[in-house]
Motif scaffolding. Structure first.
Motif, PDB file in Angstrom:
ATOM      1  N   ASP A  41       0.840  -1.192   0.000  1.00  0.00           N
ATOM      2  CA  ASP A  41       0.000   0.000   0.000  1.00  0.00           C
ATOM      3  C   ASP A  41       0.884   1.255   0.000  1.00  0.00           C
TER       4      ASP A  41
ATOM      5  N   LYS B  70       0.299   4.019   0.922  1.00  0.00           N
ATOM      6  CA  LYS B  70       0.104   4.880   2.097  1.00  0.00           C
ATOM      7  C   LYS B  70       1.234   4.741   3.120  1.00  0.00           C
ATOM      8  N   TYR B  71       1.901   3.583   3.123  1.00  0.00           N
ATOM      9  CA  TYR B  71       3.040   3.426   4.039  1.00  0.00           C
ATOM     10  C   TYR B  71       4.069   4.517   3.759  1.00  0.00           C
TER      11      TYR B  71
ATOM     12  N   LEU C 296       3.554   7.358   2.166  1.00  0.00           N
ATOM     13  CA  LEU C 296       3.005   8.688   2.435  1.00  0.00           C
ATOM     14  C   LEU C 296       3.053   8.989   3.933  1.00  0.00           C
ATOM     15  N   VAL C 297       2.711   7.976   4.738  1.00  0.00           N
ATOM     16  CA  VAL C 297       2.762   8.177   6.189  1.00  0.00           C
ATOM     17  C   VAL C 297       4.212   8.467   6.614  1.00  0.00           C
ATOM     18  N   ALA C 298       5.150   7.733   6.025  1.00  0.00           N
ATOM     19  CA  ALA C 298       6.564   7.958   6.334  1.00  0.00           C
ATOM     20  C   ALA C 298       6.959   9.387   5.979  1.00  0.00           C
ATOM     21  N   GLN C 299       6.450   9.876   4.855  1.00  0.00           N
ATOM     22  CA  GLN C 299       6.758  11.250   4.461  1.00  0.00           C
ATOM     23  C   GLN C 299       6.130  12.249   5.417  1.00  0.00           C
TER      24      GLN C 299
ATOM     25  N   SER D 124      11.783   7.769   2.227  1.00  0.00           N
ATOM     26  CA  SER D 124      10.667   6.885   2.572  1.00  0.00           C
ATOM     27  C   SER D 124      10.732   5.597   1.756  1.00  0.00           C
TER      28      SER D 124
ATOM     29  N   VAL E 171      11.279   2.467   4.086  1.00  0.00           N
ATOM     30  CA  VAL E 171      10.014   1.767   4.300  1.00  0.00           C
ATOM     31  C   VAL E 171       9.690   0.780   3.174  1.00  0.00           C
TER      32      VAL E 171
ATOM     33  N   PHE F 135       5.020   0.579  10.379  1.00  0.00           N
ATOM     34  CA  PHE F 135       5.925  -0.088   9.445  1.00  0.00           C
ATOM     35  C   PHE F 135       6.204  -1.505   9.940  1.00  0.00           C
TER      36      PHE F 135
ATOM     37  N   HIS G 134       8.197  -3.874   9.227  1.00  0.00           N
ATOM     38  CA  HIS G 134       9.548  -4.429   9.364  1.00  0.00           C
ATOM     39  C   HIS G 134      10.295  -3.815  10.542  1.00  0.00           C
TER      40      HIS G 134
ATOM     41  N   TYR H 185      10.896   6.674  14.286  1.00  0.00           N
ATOM     42  CA  TYR H 185      11.110   6.861  12.842  1.00  0.00           C
ATOM     43  C   TYR H 185      11.342   8.315  12.430  1.00  0.00           C
TER      44      TYR H 185
END
Lengths: 254, 346
Positions: A151, A153-154, A156-159, A168, A172, B83, B85, B94
């Motif tokens: 997905d 979105k992982y 985007l959430v990281a960003q 990201s 990720v 996340f 992992h 993070y």
């Protein structure tokens, strides 16, 4: 239906087994040992391992970002690009190699590369180019499927947590895709190890120079040295089995 | 302050349209709407995940509409997107830029949310409630200006739902961060929000304080959404200097209203059930009613379905009172309508 299905399955398994037995049946420990200690076989094993490693590395460097582009972005002509990527898989390797040979030998760009960067035609470097050409689609295919299953979105959430797009991806998406990409890399590597047609055309089949394992089998059969050819075939069989085991192992990793 | 200005975004089913909305610093703001009302898209536009077709998002006077996601100081908090992992500790850490302070900060927020014992675990081993807590910790760790919460209490069991709701309230009060929360659950909205915007088909139907929305729903949709169970069709007429609603039953209204057709909303808790023998109320808006059904609503409350000479009403009362009064199907009671809200049809 059950009976037909199992009959068909048994039929095919028997064919596979007879191929395996035909190779292994003629091998004695003595011929194998002779082969392994021969300079030619040692050279071929070493060249195959090295070239396949380097070609797979390049395939990953090019294939992973390409796969990401295909998985994440929508752009015009994506379908056409997608079909082009399949071409090296569908095209007979001999024809791919022929094309590469003409490109590097007969075109302006090819000649420029030969003169200023690296000689590709009939050199070990040609092996890597041929293997890269044939193996990269495998990396793109598998990596794309993995990226599509993650997905977006992982990322985007990281960003939103402060990472740049590239960060990201590195921190990720890439780790999440690691397993799938590794499986793709093993497939690509196996493809490189077995590459024959394109290598034959582009790098030639020069003994002790561009002699990978498949080329070594070819050269030895053509001079009637069946015993050595069989021993090399056996080595390749072992490599193939190890490849299957390692893919299963990677798939079982958490 | 976060300002949404002239926002337009065309989606498959609807167009998101917000002319202007200001969300104050430190506010707990809730977008309330049914699924498919455009809530999540709106949140994603604020976060920068999606671009609007038109309009601006302004944070503290700066236009951030085209700013990259990572430069907005707005964090999307989402328990489903931990996340996988990384361990809980690595997830929370993070976004912390200063690696020397990372460990300390992670400990601090983990302690604030009571998840210190989970730090070494992987997200997949956590319950949904724990995942939400970790996501919240991860967002808080970088001290953002705005935290966005997309249905954070969705699909949690009752107890976890309640605990996490209280936690959100406490964390919001103690950090002073702006929280923007979307949900379809109006109880959740009124328990948490300073202000609520009710969204329908991509448009804000009403925006105001909790009290405002509860007391003065602007239309039938909002009224239904915020728990006004009784909606009676009728008209307002003048009678002896009073404004009176006529429609099935006659209700004398407090205050000034326009005459004419209207929908009258009555909240179930505003219908008082009086035992028939003990009638001390003045007879304004008192009716005789027959009980059609009584059933439990929560542990401590019951819902009573009533029939007032053909008009069906829904009332709610305390369970112990219902037991004391012996309310059951067929009982005859007196009811008093304590308060009613005339709503203009949209």
């Amino acid at each position: 239906m059950r009976a037909i299905a199992f009959l068909a399955l048994t039929f095919f398994i028997l064919i596979v087994l007879s191929v395996v037995l035909s190779i292994t049946g003629k091998i004695t420990p003595q011929t194998l040992q002779n082969a392994l200690s021969s300079e030619e076989v040692q050279f071929a094993v070493s060249l195959s391992l090295k070239s396949a490693f380097v070609a797979t590395l390049f395939a990953l460097l090019v294939g992973v970002p390409s796969a990401y582009a295909l998985a994440r972005y929508h752009f015009r002509g994506k379908e056409v690009l997608d079909s082009l990527i399949d071409l090296p898989v569908v095209l007979p390797p001999l024809i791919s190699g022929f094309g590469l040979l003409i490109f590097f030998g007969e075109t302006e760009i090819g000649r420029f590369i030969t003169e200023h960067i690296v000689r590709v035609v009939f050199t070990p470097c040609g092996i890597i180019v041929a293997q890269f050409f044939v193996a990269t689609p495998f990396v793109i295919r598998t990596a794309r499927a993995v990226f599509e299953s993650i997905d977006s979105k992982y990322e985007l959430v990281a960003q939103s947590l402060g990472s740049s797009r590239f960060e990201s991806f590195l921190r990720v998406t890439l780790p999440m895709a690691k397993k799938g990409i590794l499986a793709g890399a093993i497939l690509a590597w196996a493809r490189c190890m077995g590459e024959f047609g394109a290598t034959l055309m582009l790098a030639g089949a020069t003994k002790m120079r561009t002699e990978t394992l498949p080329i070594a089998v070819f050269l030895n059969i053509s001079v009637g040295n069946i015993e050595l050819a069989l021993a090399i075939a056996f080595i390749m069989l072992v490599i193939a089995i190890l490849t299957i085991i390692s893919i299963k192992f990677v798939a079982s990793l958490r | 302050m976060l300002t949404i200005e002239n926002l337009r975004k065309k989606l498959e089913q609807l167009t998101l349209e917000i002319d202007r909305l200001d969300i104050e610093d430190g506010e707990y703001f809730v977008f309330l709407g049914l699924s498919g009302a455009g809530k999540t898209t709106l949140l994603e536009i604020i976060a920068g995940f999606r671009k609007p077709d038109f309009g601006r998002i302004i944070l503290d006077g700066m236009d951030i509409t085209d700013k990259p996601i990572n430069e907005r100081k707005i964090v999307m908090c989402h328990g489903r997107y931990l996340f996988p992992h990384l361990s809980v500790e690595e997830n929370i850490g993070y976004g912390i830029k200063d690696k020397r302070k990372q460990k300390e900060r992670v400990k601090e927020v983990a302690k604030m949310l009571g998840i210190e014992h989970l730090l070494k675990r992987k997200p997949e081993t956590l319950s949904m409630g724990e995942q939400q807590r970790v996501a919240l910790a991860r967002a808080l760790a970088i001290e953002p200006k705005v935290i966005l919460l997309d249905e954070p209490l969705n699909s949690l069991d009752r107890l976890t739902h309640e605990n996490l709701l209280l936690e959100l309230k406490r964390i919001h009060e103690s950090t002073g961060t702006t929280f923007i929360h979307v949900t379809h659950d109006f109880i959740e909205a009124i328990s948490l929000a300073n202000r609520i915007a009710v969204l329908k088909d991509g448009k804000i139907e009403q925006c105001g304080s909790v009290e405002d929305i509860l007391r003065n729903p602007r239309n039938v949709f909002v009224a239904k959404f915020v728990g006004v169970k009784n909606l009676l069709m009728g008209k307002i007429v003048e009678e002896n200097g009073y404004y009176v609603f006529e429609g099935g039953i006659r209700i004398i209204l407090n205050g000034n209203y326009e005459f004419g057709n209207v929908v009258l909303g009555i909240r179930p808790e505003d219908i008082l059930i009086i035992s028939s023998s003990n009638c001390r109320f003045r007879d304004e808006n008192v009716f005789v009613a027959r009980v059609l059904d009584v059933y439990p609503l929560t542990l401590s409350t019951v819902r009573v379905l009533l029939d007032v000479s053909g008009t069906k009403l829904v009332a709610e009362t305390i369970k112990s009172k219902a037991v004391r009064m012996g309310l059951r199907r067929g009982s005859e009671v007196q009811i008093c309508v304590m308060s009613a809200i005339p709503i203009r049809q949209a």
